[in-house]
Design an enzyme around this catalytic site. Structure first.
Site, PDB file in Angstrom:
ATOM      1  N   PRO A 259       2.310 -10.586   3.038  1.00  0.00           N
ATOM      2  CA  PRO A 259       1.558 -10.215   4.249  1.00  0.00           C
ATOM      3  C   PRO A 259       1.629  -8.711   4.496  1.00  0.00           C
ATOM      4  O   PRO A 259       2.679  -8.109   4.365  1.00  0.00           O
ATOM      5  CB  PRO A 259       2.284 -10.965   5.374  1.00  0.00           C
ATOM      6  CG  PRO A 259       3.178 -11.943   4.703  1.00  0.00           C
ATOM      7  CD  PRO A 259       3.435 -11.459   3.327  1.00  0.00           C
ATOM      8  N   GLU A 260       0.471  -8.138   4.818  1.00  0.00           N
ATOM      9  CA  GLU A 260       0.403  -6.709   5.131  1.00  0.00           C
ATOM     10  C   GLU A 260       0.048  -6.563   6.605  1.00  0.00           C
ATOM     11  O   GLU A 260       0.061  -7.535   7.355  1.00  0.00           O
ATOM     12  CB  GLU A 260      -0.650  -6.035   4.235  1.00  0.00           C
ATOM     13  CG  GLU A 260      -0.359  -6.204   2.743  1.00  0.00           C
ATOM     14  CD  GLU A 260      -1.405  -5.547   1.852  1.00  0.00           C
ATOM     15  OE1 GLU A 260      -2.028  -4.548   2.275  1.00  0.00           O
ATOM     16  OE2 GLU A 260      -1.615  -6.033   0.731  1.00  0.00           O
TER      17      GLU A 260
END
Ligand SMILES: [Zn+2]
Length: 280
Positions: free
Chosen positions: A2-3
């Site tokens: 996840p960014e």
């Protein structure tokens, strides 16, 4: 992994439903990704959740008890999920932390590979240690963004992934931003013109804002706080599109290792830097 847009989506989802709730109890499974499992077991039960924030790729649950305020730090690593469930909902495999809430629901942390991290930040001093991270791309004025890259003799892809330069950008949004800005990932920061960095600035903000609106990219494991998939993966222009046609010029998208990561770009719209001639 996840960014920024995925973590922001989770933070917003958790904030909307958790703010004001009290954590009644904590149940731990495997604890090798916790900084100090005993501290979590001792300090979190009874605390009220004030709000939930994103810091780079970290989630911070701000908690308070009668006599103190502290934060629970969560990093989802590669495969972490932090999801609100009904207490009777079946417990997925690899669920390692369960926070029972005062409304009967549970906040569950599930992580197949356990590259995530969870710990307690006792005070602002501990939180400011996270401050060695770079600037948040959504909060950086253009002038300061420009200053991050000039004189840097590193590849722009490496600079974008470096969390001490910008916090929250990973492989997907680096590649998507560079494609929109028409900049090859191997270009050196110092060799970019102010116009190019300006393009990158606007492209990156746009990509991040659109991705947040689409509730993130679900490539492997990411789901939001309610367990739903994101939708931005359908709007990727280069990421994992190698061999397919560029949406802008029709050339075939390529994948190559840049800065140690597989990078996706259009060889036509993102011109490779010219190789420096060997001195004769
Ligand atoms: Zn192209």
């Amino acid at each position: 992994m996840p960014e920024l847009p995925e973590v922001e989506t989770i933070a917003r989802g958790l904030r909307a439903t958790l703010s004001g709730r009290r954590i009644v109890s904590v149940r731990l499974g495997k604890t090798d990704f916790l900084d100090d499992p005993a501290a979590v077991e001792r300090q979190v039960p009874g605390a009220r959740i004030v709000t939930v924030r994103r810091y780079g790729k970290f989630l911070l649950l701000d908690l308070e008890t009668v006599d103190r305020a502290f934060s629970l730090l969560v990093h989802l690593g590669m495969t972490g999920r932090l999801v609100i469930s009904g207490a009777r909902a079946p417990i997925p495999r690899h669920t390692h932390v369960r926070f029972a809430l005062d409304d009967g629901r549970e906040l569950r942390y599930t992580d197949v590979r356990r590259f995530g991290r969870m710990g307690i930040l006792a005070d602002d001093a501990e939180e400011s240690r996270l401050g060695s991270l770079g600037m948040d791309p959504l909060e950086t004025p253009e002038r300061e963004f420009l200053a991050l890259f000039e004189h840097r003799r590193a590849q722009i892809k490496a600079l974008l992934l470096d969390q001490t330069v910008l916090r929250g950008i990973g492989n997907i949004y680096a590649d998507e931003s560079l494609w929109r800005a028409r900049i090859h990932p191997r270009r050196l920061g110092a060799n970019l013109t102010p116009q190019e960095i300006g393009r990158l600035y606007r492209a990156m903000r746009k990509v991040l804002e659109e991705a947040i609106e689409a509730r993130g990219s679900s490539i492997a494991d990411y789901v939001d706080a309610d367990g739903n998939l994101g939708g931005f993966q359908r709007r990727h222009r280069v990421y994992q599109r190698q061999g397919q046609k560029c949406f802008r010029c029709g050339a075939r998208i390529r994948r190559a290792m840049v800065a140690g990561r597989s990078s996706h770009f259009c060889p036509q719209c993102q011109r490779a830097p010219r190789l420096r001639r060997k001195p004769s």
